[in-house]
Write a protein that holds these residues in place. Structure first.
Motif, PDB file in Angstrom:
ATOM      1  N   SER A 137       0.810  -1.223   0.000  1.00  0.00           N
ATOM      2  CA  SER A 137       0.000   0.000   0.000  1.00  0.00           C
ATOM      3  C   SER A 137       0.842   1.270   0.000  1.00  0.00           C
ATOM      4  O   SER A 137       0.661   2.167   0.835  1.00  0.00           O
ATOM      5  CB  SER A 137      -0.977  -0.008   1.184  1.00  0.00           C
ATOM      6  OG  SER A 137      -1.852  -1.115   1.099  1.00  0.00           O
ATOM      7  N   ASN A 160      -0.847  -3.926  -3.544  1.00  0.00           N
ATOM      8  CA  ASN A 160      -1.538  -2.635  -3.697  1.00  0.00           C
ATOM      9  C   ASN A 160      -0.570  -1.472  -3.904  1.00  0.00           C
ATOM     10  O   ASN A 160      -0.606  -0.464  -3.191  1.00  0.00           O
ATOM     11  CB  ASN A 160      -2.444  -2.364  -2.484  1.00  0.00           C
ATOM     12  CG  ASN A 160      -3.467  -3.468  -2.278  1.00  0.00           C
ATOM     13  OD1 ASN A 160      -4.060  -3.960  -3.235  1.00  0.00           O
ATOM     14  ND2 ASN A 160      -3.666  -3.872  -1.033  1.00  0.00           N
ATOM     15  N   GLY A 195      -2.841  -6.763  -6.358  1.00  0.00           N
ATOM     16  CA  GLY A 195      -3.294  -5.383  -6.412  1.00  0.00           C
ATOM     17  C   GLY A 195      -2.467  -4.476  -7.300  1.00  0.00           C
ATOM     18  O   GLY A 195      -2.674  -3.262  -7.305  1.00  0.00           O
TER      19      GLY A 195
END
Length: 238
Positions: A137, A160, A195
């Motif tokens: 992320s 991600n 992701g």
């Protein structure tokens, strides 16, 4: 005192007396309001092995009374004794130089997830003992060749992020976003790319990826690093 947990206390700073805890091995200050410069006492903790400072504001610019004054360093110099460092969710737009330091020869686990990183500096290669690197992320689009210097790296999580593959015909204008050195020069067996804008088929065309697959197929213990590593539908991609 060997362990201190000050997490979830809404702290905006750390007292200078912290530096007197010379035997401290584990310090947790997660989920506070600690700004850049507030971890200064950590430098004096020569026995510290685990530092957890996630969920703070270490990477955010500090409002200065005098705008002409320089911003404080996001991190102080880190103890050479560190083995685990957790700095997730801190608004870092770049990796603090204090992390990519040749003196951190014992660092085995690094968590920089949920920040704003677009890449890693070449200095990441200094972390010769690193085994587990979490970069989930962030905004990462590529990794430097120097990740191949992480000879002990076994687990790398990049879930991600912004790694994108439009064509697997790699060239100077279209470089391979994950360098072949990661696959050929490290011992990575757990790589998570869920992701990102790429497919398992594209990943299989990466230079060096076959070396990664060969390592995984030799691993019979499915519990190593928490995954069924003999599953060739690898890396969280479809």
């Amino acid at each position: 005192m060997r362990t201190l947990d000050l997490s979830k206390n809404n702290l905006g700073g750390l007292g200078s007396r912290l530096a007197q805890l010379s035997n401290l091995k584990s310090f947790n200050c997660d989920s506070n309001r600690l700004p850049a410069g507030s971890l200064a006492p950590i430098s004096a903790l020569k026995a510290l092995q685990t530092l957890s400072a996630g969920g703070n504001k270490l990477g955010k610019p500090v409002k200065m009374d005098n705008p002409s004054r320089p911003q404080p360093e996001t991190l102080p110099s880190l103890p050479k004794s560190l083995k685990q460092l957790k700095l997730d969710t801190n608004h870092f737009s770049s990796v603090p130089p204090q992390i990519c330091n040749p003196s951190l020869v014992k660092l085995e686990k690094l968590d920089l997830s949920f920040n704003l990183l677009a890449t890693l500096p070449s200095g990441i290669g200094y972390l010769a003992s690193l085994v587990d690197l979490n970069l989930d992320s962030n905004c990462i689009v590529s990794l430097p060749d120097e990740v191949g210097k992480l000879k002990k790296l076994k687990a790398l999580s990049l879930r991600n992020n912004q790694i994108r593959v439009d064509s697997t015909v790699f060239s100077e204008k279209n470089p391979q976003p994950i360098p072949s050195t990661l696959f050929t020069d490290t011992v990575v067996v757990d790589l998570n790319l869920h992701g990102n804008k790429m497919t398992n088929t594209q990943l299989n065309e990466f230079e060096g990826f076959n070396a990664f697959l060969e390592r995984r197929t030799k691993i019979k213990n499915k519990n190593v690093y928490g995954g069924a590593l003999t599953d060739l539908n690898v890396c969280g991609l479809e």
